[in-house]
Design a protein around this motif. Structure first.
Motif, PDB file in Angstrom:
ATOM      1  N   GLY A  95      27.063  40.248  57.843  1.00 37.69           N
ATOM      2  CA  GLY A  95      28.397  39.914  57.810  1.00 37.69           C
ATOM      3  C   GLY A  95      29.694  38.748  58.270  1.00 37.69           C
ATOM      4  N   TYR A  96      29.834  37.904  57.279  1.00 40.16           N
ATOM      5  CA  TYR A  96      30.188  36.647  57.307  1.00 40.16           C
ATOM      6  C   TYR A  96      31.138  37.083  55.584  1.00 40.16           C
ATOM      7  N   LEU A  97      30.549  38.502  54.898  1.00 34.66           N
ATOM      8  CA  LEU A  97      31.982  38.681  53.747  1.00 34.66           C
ATOM      9  C   LEU A  97      32.508  39.730  53.759  1.00 34.66           C
ATOM     10  N   THR A  98      33.551  40.751  53.406  1.00 37.16           N
ATOM     11  CA  THR A  98      33.566  41.942  53.383  1.00 37.16           C
ATOM     12  C   THR A  98      33.464  41.866  51.801  1.00 37.16           C
ATOM     13  N   VAL A  99      33.490  43.171  50.773  1.00 40.31           N
ATOM     14  CA  VAL A  99      33.712  43.767  49.666  1.00 40.31           C
ATOM     15  C   VAL A  99      34.788  44.629  49.877  1.00 40.31           C
ATOM     16  N   HIS A 100      35.757  44.749  48.958  1.00 43.23           N
ATOM     17  CA  HIS A 100      37.676  45.633  48.683  1.00 43.23           C
ATOM     18  C   HIS A 100      37.062  46.229  47.767  1.00 43.23           C
ATOM     19  N   GLN A 101      37.478  47.518  48.040  1.00 45.14           N
ATOM     20  CA  GLN A 101      37.536  48.420  46.730  1.00 45.14           C
ATOM     21  C   GLN A 101      37.871  47.647  45.399  1.00 45.14           C
ATOM     22  N   THR A 102      37.884  47.925  43.904  1.00 41.99           N
ATOM     23  CA  THR A 102      38.161  47.936  43.036  1.00 41.99           C
ATOM     24  C   THR A 102      39.197  48.903  42.698  1.00 41.99           C
ATOM     25  N   LEU A 103      40.303  49.002  41.420  1.00 40.42           N
ATOM     26  CA  LEU A 103      40.882  50.137  41.735  1.00 40.42           C
ATOM     27  C   LEU A 103      40.082  51.380  41.619  1.00 40.42           C
ATOM     28  N   GLU A 111      48.950  46.636  39.580  1.00 38.58           N
ATOM     29  CA  GLU A 111      47.941  46.264  40.622  1.00 38.58           C
ATOM     30  C   GLU A 111      47.092  46.564  39.402  1.00 38.58           C
ATOM     31  N   ARG A 112      46.636  47.544  38.198  1.00 34.47           N
ATOM     32  CA  ARG A 112      45.922  47.093  37.244  1.00 34.47           C
ATOM     33  C   ARG A 112      45.816  45.769  36.567  1.00 34.47           C
ATOM     34  N   ARG A 113      47.070  45.662  36.021  1.00 33.76           N
ATOM     35  CA  ARG A 113      47.254  44.639  35.677  1.00 33.76           C
ATOM     36  C   ARG A 113      46.932  43.533  36.225  1.00 33.76           C
ATOM     37  N   GLU A 114      47.113  43.800  37.548  1.00 28.49           N
ATOM     38  CA  GLU A 114      46.054  42.194  38.187  1.00 28.49           C
ATOM     39  C   GLU A 114      45.255  42.055  38.267  1.00 28.49           C
ATOM     40  N   LEU A 115      44.664  43.094  38.418  1.00 29.94           N
ATOM     41  CA  LEU A 115      42.953  43.172  38.541  1.00 29.94           C
ATOM     42  C   LEU A 115      42.677  42.690  36.486  1.00 29.94           C
ATOM     43  N   ILE A 116      43.389  43.232  35.830  1.00 26.36           N
ATOM     44  CA  ILE A 116      42.892  42.364  33.862  1.00 26.36           C
ATOM     45  C   ILE A 116      43.180  40.809  34.249  1.00 26.36           C
ATOM     46  N   GLY A 117      43.978  40.804  34.505  1.00 25.38           N
ATOM     47  CA  GLY A 117      44.574  38.806  34.605  1.00 25.38           C
ATOM     48  C   GLY A 117      43.792  38.085  35.607  1.00 25.38           C
ATOM     49  N   ARG A 118      43.116  38.685  36.143  1.00 26.16           N
ATOM     50  CA  ARG A 118      42.444  38.450  37.632  1.00 26.16           C
ATOM     51  C   ARG A 118      40.482  38.034  36.717  1.00 26.16           C
ATOM     52  N   THR A 119      40.380  39.320  36.518  1.00 20.81           N
ATOM     53  CA  THR A 119      39.161  39.328  35.255  1.00 20.81           C
ATOM     54  C   THR A 119      39.105  38.241  34.466  1.00 20.81           C
ATOM     55  N   LEU A 120      40.103  38.197  33.426  1.00 23.41           N
ATOM     56  CA  LEU A 120      40.157  36.938  32.264  1.00 23.41           C
ATOM     57  C   LEU A 120      39.774  36.230  33.148  1.00 23.41           C
ATOM     58  N   ARG A 121      40.868  35.690  33.801  1.00 20.87           N
ATOM     59  CA  ARG A 121      40.744  34.337  34.369  1.00 20.87           C
ATOM     60  C   ARG A 121      39.330  34.020  35.075  1.00 20.87           C
ATOM     61  N   GLY A 122      38.553  34.628  35.416  1.00 15.57           N
ATOM     62  CA  GLY A 122      37.329  34.361  36.060  1.00 15.57           C
ATOM     63  C   GLY A 122      36.070  35.071  34.753  1.00 15.57           C
ATOM     64  N   LEU A 123      36.150  35.149  33.988  1.00 10.23           N
ATOM     65  CA  LEU A 123      35.687  35.254  32.607  1.00 10.23           C
ATOM     66  C   LEU A 123      35.870  34.142  31.273  1.00 10.23           C
TER      67      LEU A 123
END
Length: 126
Positions: A95-103, A111-123
């Motif tokens: 109960g400490y975290l929630t998971v949000h749906q992916t696109l 929204e797709r570009r933002e997800l791709i950007g976040r993914t690239l930054r994480g990688l």
């Protein structure tokens, strides 16, 4: 030798890669469906845990305030992705975290570009 940052270091000062898997008791799959690109967020109303500040779970909760993806958390904490997924899954079930749906199919181009950007930054951070 323990360093207080969640890692153990050998005599040469190198991090031990075995140590993180002891955090999961050898488990390799999270208890909940948890894609690596899924954004997570710390729940505001969750009871405050009494972990030391350097505990990896406390650090995950701290990072979760900004809504990063599972992969971003793994990168920022220098944890193997599988270990991060198991620990985050535990925090979700507790109960400490929630998971949000992916696109989904209805996602906009932005929204797709933002997800791709976040993914690239994480990688890149890995």
């Amino acid at each position: 030798m323990a360093t207080g940052d969640g890692w153990e270091r050998d005599d040469a000062g190198e991090p031990s890669l075995v140590r993180p898997y002891t955090l999961t008791a050898g488990r390799t799959e999270p208890a909940v469906a948890l894609p690596w690109e899924a954004p997570i967020r710390t729940r505001d109303f969750a009871p405050a845990p009494r972990w030391p500040a350097n505990d990896v779970r406390a650090r995950i909760l701290e990072l979760g305030r900004d809504g990063p993806s599972v992969a971003e958390i793994a990168a920022r904490l220098s944890l193997p992705l599988g270990v991060a997924r198991v620990l985050i899954g535990d925090l979700v079930t507790e109960g400490y975290l929630t998971v949000h749906q992916t696109l989904g199919d209805a996602a906009t181009t932005d929204e797709r570009r933002e997800l791709i950007g976040r993914t690239l930054r994480g990688l890149r951070a890995l």
